[in-house]
Design a protein around this motif. Structure first.
Motif, PDB file in Angstrom:
ATOM      1  N   GLY A 279       2.460  41.627 -17.520  1.00 54.69           N
ATOM      2  CA  GLY A 279       2.738  40.397 -18.262  1.00 54.69           C
ATOM      3  C   GLY A 279       1.739  39.310 -17.918  1.00 54.69           C
ATOM      4  N   ARG A 280       1.816  38.240 -18.678  1.00 52.23           N
ATOM      5  CA  ARG A 280       0.905  37.111 -18.475  1.00 52.23           C
ATOM      6  C   ARG A 280       1.354  36.250 -17.308  1.00 52.23           C
ATOM      7  NH1 ARG A 280       0.567  33.544 -22.565  1.00 52.23           N
ATOM      8  NH2 ARG A 280      -1.326  32.762 -21.632  1.00 52.23           N
TER       9      ARG A 280
ATOM     10  N   ASP B  11       1.018  32.687 -26.577  1.00 56.50           N
ATOM     11  CA  ASP B  11       2.338  33.056 -26.096  1.00 56.50           C
ATOM     12  C   ASP B  11       2.559  32.496 -24.696  1.00 56.50           C
ATOM     13  OD1 ASP B  11       2.968  34.595 -28.349  1.00 56.50           O
ATOM     14  OD2 ASP B  11       1.810  36.274 -27.552  1.00 56.50           O
TER      15      ASP B  11
ATOM     16  N   SER C 120       4.787  35.218 -18.857  1.00 57.96           N
ATOM     17  CA  SER C 120       6.051  35.770 -18.373  1.00 57.96           C
ATOM     18  C   SER C 120       6.386  35.216 -16.992  1.00 57.96           C
ATOM     19  CB  SER C 120       6.002  37.298 -18.348  1.00 57.96           C
ATOM     20  OG  SER C 120       4.889  37.756 -17.627  1.00 57.96           O
ATOM     21  N   VAL C 121       5.360  34.854 -16.219  1.00 60.76           N
ATOM     22  CA  VAL C 121       5.571  34.333 -14.868  1.00 60.76           C
ATOM     23  C   VAL C 121       4.694  33.108 -14.652  1.00 60.76           C
ATOM     24  CG1 VAL C 121       5.303  34.808 -12.393  1.00 60.76           C
ATOM     25  CG2 VAL C 121       6.155  36.596 -13.913  1.00 60.76           C
TER      26      VAL C 121
ATOM     27  N   SER D  18      10.540  40.159  -8.646  1.00 64.64           N
ATOM     28  CA  SER D  18      11.112  40.281  -9.993  1.00 64.64           C
ATOM     29  C   SER D  18      12.226  41.320 -10.029  1.00 64.64           C
ATOM     30  CB  SER D  18      10.028  40.648 -11.006  1.00 64.64           C
ATOM     31  OG  SER D  18       9.092  39.605 -11.115  1.00 64.64           O
TER      32      SER D  18
ATOM     33  N   GLY E  80       6.606  29.784 -17.762  1.00 62.01           N
ATOM     34  CA  GLY E  80       6.996  31.176 -17.600  1.00 62.01           C
ATOM     35  C   GLY E  80       8.498  31.386 -17.657  1.00 62.01           C
ATOM     36  N   GLN E  81       8.868  32.605 -18.009  1.00 64.45           N
ATOM     37  CA  GLN E  81      10.282  32.978 -17.999  1.00 64.45           C
ATOM     38  C   GLN E  81      10.801  32.990 -16.560  1.00 64.45           C
ATOM     39  OE1 GLN E  81      11.013  36.849 -19.647  1.00 64.45           O
ATOM     40  NE2 GLN E  81      13.215  36.571 -19.652  1.00 64.45           N
TER      41      GLN E  81
END
Length: 125
Positions: free
Chosen positions: A34-35, A3, A6-7, A111, A90-91
């Motif tokens: 998150g990852r 996956d 996230s960051v 964030s 990352g998002q």
């Protein structure tokens, strides 16, 4: 296939052997959920910056090495930033310098602010 994180944290470095280990330790100690992906873009360092970064054996670290620079209009740092931003998965993407120390709550704090804005800037020592 794993996956996406996230960051992503993008760190550009040029001859930062004296500071890269402390910077990476501060980034790796984030209290974020998150990852987390850490990207070091080594821009032609000749002082062992890449080797020191890899010596920490961070499983979420990706090292991107730039060995040649000849862009007609961008500076070397701009090319390194562009390279890192394009590689980030990352998002959310965070940027810091290779000589910066970020507080443990850096990602969490920034964030929260990103919920109301497209970009934020925060404290880095």
């Amino acid at each position: 296939m794993t996956d996406a994180p996230s960051v992503s944290i993008v760190i550009t470095a040029h001859n930062e052997a004296e500071t890269i280990v402390a910077t990476l330790r501060s980034v790796a100690s984030q209290q974020a959920s998150g990852r987390l992906e850490i990207l070091v873009v080594d821009d032609r360092s000749t002082d062992g910056t890449s080797e020191l970064a890899l010596s920490l054996q961070l499983t979420n670290l990706r090292l991107i090495r730039i060995d040649h620079f000849d862009h007609p209009s961008l500076t070397a740092r701009q090319v390194a930033l562009d390279t890192g931003l394009r590689a980030a998965r990352g998002q959310l993407v965070f940027l810091t310098d290779a000589d910066g120390l970020v507080p443990p709550d850096w990602i969490e704090t920034m964030s929260r602010h990103l919920e109301k804005a497209d970009a934020v800037a925060g404290r880095v020592d």
